[in-house]
Design a protein around this motif. Structure first.
Motif, PDB file in Angstrom:
ATOM      1  N   LYS A  16       0.737  -1.044  -0.222  1.00  0.00           N
ATOM      2  CA  LYS A  16       0.229  -0.494  -0.014  1.00  0.00           C
ATOM      3  C   LYS A  16       0.421   0.916  -0.158  1.00  0.00           C
ATOM      4  CE  LYS A  16      -3.415   2.042   2.433  1.00  0.00           C
ATOM      5  NZ  LYS A  16      -4.530   1.625   3.461  1.00  0.00           N
ATOM      6  N   GLU A  19      -4.262   6.382   1.094  1.00  0.00           N
ATOM      7  CA  GLU A  19      -5.261   6.260   0.529  1.00  0.00           C
ATOM      8  C   GLU A  19      -5.640   7.474   0.575  1.00  0.00           C
ATOM      9  OE1 GLU A  19      -8.130   3.755   3.313  1.00  0.00           O
ATOM     10  OE2 GLU A  19      -5.909   3.768   3.907  1.00  0.00           O
ATOM     11  N   THR A  24      -7.665   3.985  -2.319  1.00  0.00           N
ATOM     12  CA  THR A  24      -6.321   3.345  -2.489  1.00  0.00           C
ATOM     13  C   THR A  24      -5.273   3.130  -2.747  1.00  0.00           C
ATOM     14  OG1 THR A  24      -7.640   2.678  -0.282  1.00  0.00           O
ATOM     15  CG2 THR A  24      -5.634   1.753  -0.663  1.00  0.00           C
TER      16      THR A  24
END
Length: 87
Positions: A16, A19, A24
C-alpha cells in the motif's frame, strides 16, 4: 473501454502506498512484463457508472511529462481499478 479480464490476472499487489477520499493506491507489478506500476482502487459508491470513463480513455492516449500516464482500466462488481505510472 475497460480492459478484458480481471486485475488479478495481470497484476500482483506489492504494498500500500496511501489512501485518500476516493480510493486507495497500491504498488503493483505486472505478472508477465515485470513492470512496477501504481494501482488506484476506487470503491463503487452506488449503481451509477463512473462518470470519467471517456476521460480515462482520452488520458490513456496522452503522453506528456506533466500528465500522469494511465495504462489500463478495469471494472469489477465493487471497484474500479486504474493502473498508472508509479513515482
Amino acid at each position: 473501454m475497460c480492459r478484458v479480464g480481471t486485475f488479478d490476472e495481470h497484476y500482483a499487489v506489492c504494498g500500500k502506498l496511501g489512501e485518500g477520499t476516493f480510493g486507495t493506491v497500491y504498488k503493483v507489478k505486472h505478472k508477465t512484463l515485470n513492470l512496477e506500476r501504481a494501482l488506484k482502487m476506487i470503491k463503487k459508491r452506488d449503481k451509477s457508472h463512473f462518470s470519467a470513463f471517456e476521460e480515462i480513455e482520452v488520458l490513456k492516449k496522452l503522453d506528456h511529462v506533466n500528465i500522469l500516464k494511465i495504462y489500463e482500466f478495469y471494472e469489477a462488481p465493487e471497484y474500479y481499478y486504474i493502473i498508472t505510472d508509479i513515482f
